[in-house]
Design an enzyme around this catalytic site. Structure first.
Site, PDB file in Angstrom:
ATOM      1  N   LYS A  20     -40.101  28.364  -4.623  1.00 41.65           N
ATOM      2  CA  LYS A  20     -39.676  27.539  -5.754  1.00 41.65           C
ATOM      3  C   LYS A  20     -38.294  26.939  -5.511  1.00 41.65           C
ATOM      4  CE  LYS A  20     -39.304  29.468  -9.996  1.00 41.65           C
ATOM      5  NZ  LYS A  20     -38.169  29.158 -10.898  1.00 41.65           N
ATOM      6  N   ARG A  25     -35.187  21.930  -4.191  1.00 38.46           N
ATOM      7  CA  ARG A  25     -34.153  21.292  -3.364  1.00 38.46           C
ATOM      8  C   ARG A  25     -34.737  20.207  -2.468  1.00 38.46           C
ATOM      9  NH1 ARG A  25     -32.630  26.121  -4.971  1.00 38.46           N
ATOM     10  NH2 ARG A  25     -30.427  26.741  -5.114  1.00 38.46           N
ATOM     11  N   GLY A  92     -34.212  26.383 -15.107  1.00 34.27           N
ATOM     12  CA  GLY A  92     -32.767  26.515 -15.003  1.00 34.27           C
ATOM     13  C   GLY A  92     -32.229  25.895 -13.737  1.00 34.27           C
ATOM     14  N   ARG A 120     -29.814  29.258 -22.483  1.00 33.56           N
ATOM     15  CA  ARG A 120     -29.246  29.760 -21.235  1.00 33.56           C
ATOM     16  C   ARG A 120     -27.851  29.185 -20.984  1.00 33.56           C
ATOM     17  NH1 ARG A 120     -33.892  29.875 -16.703  1.00 33.56           N
ATOM     18  NH2 ARG A 120     -32.274  31.096 -15.661  1.00 33.56           N
ATOM     19  N   GLN A 167     -26.969  29.141  -8.081  1.00 31.55           N
ATOM     20  CA  GLN A 167     -27.089  27.896  -8.843  1.00 31.55           C
ATOM     21  C   GLN A 167     -25.726  27.258  -9.084  1.00 31.55           C
ATOM     22  OE1 GLN A 167     -29.389  28.761 -12.373  1.00 31.55           O
ATOM     23  NE2 GLN A 167     -31.320  28.798 -11.244  1.00 31.55           N
ATOM     24  N   ASP A 312     -34.682  38.193  -9.108  1.00 28.67           N
ATOM     25  CA  ASP A 312     -35.936  37.749  -9.717  1.00 28.67           C
ATOM     26  C   ASP A 312     -37.068  38.755  -9.531  1.00 28.67           C
ATOM     27  OD1 ASP A 312     -34.942  35.386 -10.751  1.00 28.67           O
ATOM     28  OD2 ASP A 312     -35.383  34.246  -8.935  1.00 28.67           O
ATOM     29  N   ARG A 343     -34.349  40.043 -19.680  1.00 29.36           N
ATOM     30  CA  ARG A 343     -35.353  40.759 -18.897  1.00 29.36           C
ATOM     31  C   ARG A 343     -35.133  42.264 -18.878  1.00 29.36           C
ATOM     32  NH1 ARG A 343     -36.296  36.684 -13.813  1.00 29.36           N
ATOM     33  NH2 ARG A 343     -37.710  35.234 -14.868  1.00 29.36           N
TER      34      ARG A 343
END
Length: 425
Positions: A20, A25, A92, A120, A167, A312, A343
């Site tokens: 992902k 990108r 995000g 977020r 990020q 993740d 989470r």
């Protein structure tokens, strides 16, 4: 969705969908570069399709043919002012990285996503970009979307990341391409370096000296071909599935094993898992076939510099821990509280429903095992990782498991249940 498995084992081979992070990108760099970029193995997940939609609305020509994408662009200077709000959906990555790109354009744009994105935190991106001269406004002074960006000339900065975040780092790097001078970014812990790898692939010069990354502004990128490997974050749930079902042996083909992403492999190795890494020759990102066998596992402590390399995957790691001998402690993972949902709370609540001995801490969780899991009605909170965790948990459960909103899994892993069912024996 109702799932009932009668003491299954898993056998066979699958290829998990494209990574992902790299898929996002590949579209962004294809849009920045001059020429025609082709992408092979693109992830057809909802998040990545949101990225395509945003760049189409910036006037970039993008053609999608199954998992092959063609991006034709004259470069960032030729993007057009969007006529409507750029909808980043649940992504995000799209929202945060595009802030860096849009900050240095010569037009006005507005970004917004779904209800989850609206909650977020964005200030961690907005603050360093403002130091570069960006004009960004939004709810609570830019803490949350919607965000309005008036493109302007940016200047280089020296910036120490207050938290380890790929990020944030990537957004600054993308902004730095359009800035005057050389930008230096210091990160407290090494994070995913897909952006740095792809910058080099597209012809940019970027240097790392210890924990500091430097990039000069004004560099032009050239189009190229990108081959996207399988996503190790998606593969992690299949790894978990094999580990919690007796008599299993599966092969996951063409999985990206970028060292900044392989924390899951370090964890299962320390737990005592039986697996092999069969690395193949590739350009750019490292790739391997992974052979995973069901194993007797032992609880461990997970924290510190390992956390950014598996953030993740923690939902499935927590599930695996319920089947380990002894106690597993996950700490230093407070970043989980600002993901698609909180989470930490969600994982603990959902696994508790199934009978797991698990409790939340401020920055993680403590899991005692092994525990027999029982069927339950599982809630995903619209979070794809929790949806996959619940589906994998059903393999080890006595009794039926029901999952609300299973469609959310398509955000990162379209066809997940088809792949899982194909392995069940």
């Amino acid at each position: 969705m109702n799932l009932t498995f009668d003491h299954p084992s898993l056998k066979g081979s699958i290829q998990v969908p494209g990574d992902k992070s790299i898929s996002h990108r590949s579209i962004m760099f294809g849009a920045i570069a001059s020429g025609t970029t082709t992408v092979e193995g693109f992830l057809l997940g909802e998040d990545c399709l949101s990225t395509i939609d945003c760049f189409r609305n910036l006037g970039v020509e993008i053609r999608l043919d199954h998992e092959k994408v063609t991006i034709t662009s004259k470069g960032i200077a030729h993007w057009k002012e969007p006529s409507r709000v750029l909808d980043t959906g649940n992504s995000g990555t799209t929202t945060r990285l595009m802030l860096g790109l849009l900050a240095g354009t010569n037009f006005h744009s507005v970004m917004a996503g779904d209800d989850s994105i609206a909650k977020r935190p964005m200030k961690r991106i907005v603050e360093p970009l403002r130091r570069m001269g960006a004009d960004i406004r939004g709810r609570e002074d830019g803490r949350f979307t919607p965000l309005a960006i008036n493109g302007t000339q940016l200047k280089a900065i020296n910036y120490s990341l207050p938290v380890a975040s790929a990020q944030v780092k990537s957004a600054i790097l993308l902004a730095a391409l359009q800035a005057t001078g050389t930008t230096a970014i210091e990160e407290p812990v090494a994070t995913r370096d897909h952006t740095e790898i792809m910058l080099r692939q597209f012809g940019a010069e970027i240097n790392r000296n210890g924990s500091t990354i430097e990039i000069a502004g004004g560099q032009e990128l050239a189009a190229r071909h990108v081959k996207v490997p399988g996503d190790i974050s998606s593969a992690a749930f299949m790894i978990g599935a094999a580990l919690v079902t007796r008599g299993s042996e599966i092969t996951l083909e063409n999985v990206g094993i970028n060292p900044t992403r392989t924390g899951i492999l370090d964890v299962i190795s320390e737990m005592g898992a039986d697996f092999e890494i069969l690395e193949t020759e590739t350009e750019g990102e490292r790739v391997a076939d992974l052979v995973i066998r069901s194993s007797e596992l032992t609880g461990i402590e997970i924290g510190g510099e390992l956390i950014p390399r598996l953030i993740d995957e923690i939902p499935v790691i927590a599930l695996i821990a319920t089947q380990c001998q002894g106690t597993t402690v996950i700490k230093d993972a407070e970043e989980l509280r600002v993901k698609e949902t909180d989470r930490i709370t969600a994982v603990v609540d959902e696994l508790t429903k199934m009978g797991a001995d698990i409790r939340a801490t401020e920055d993680g969780m403590v899991i005692k095992g092994p525990t027999q899991l029982n069927g339950a009605a599982m809630t995903t909170y619209g979070d794809h990782r929790l949806g996959m965790m619940a589906a994998v948990a059903s393999l080890a459960a006595e009794g039926p498991v029901t999952i609300d909103e299973p469609d959310c899994i398509a955000v990162s892993y379209p066809g997940f249940m088809d792949h899982l069912n194909s392995l069940v024996r």
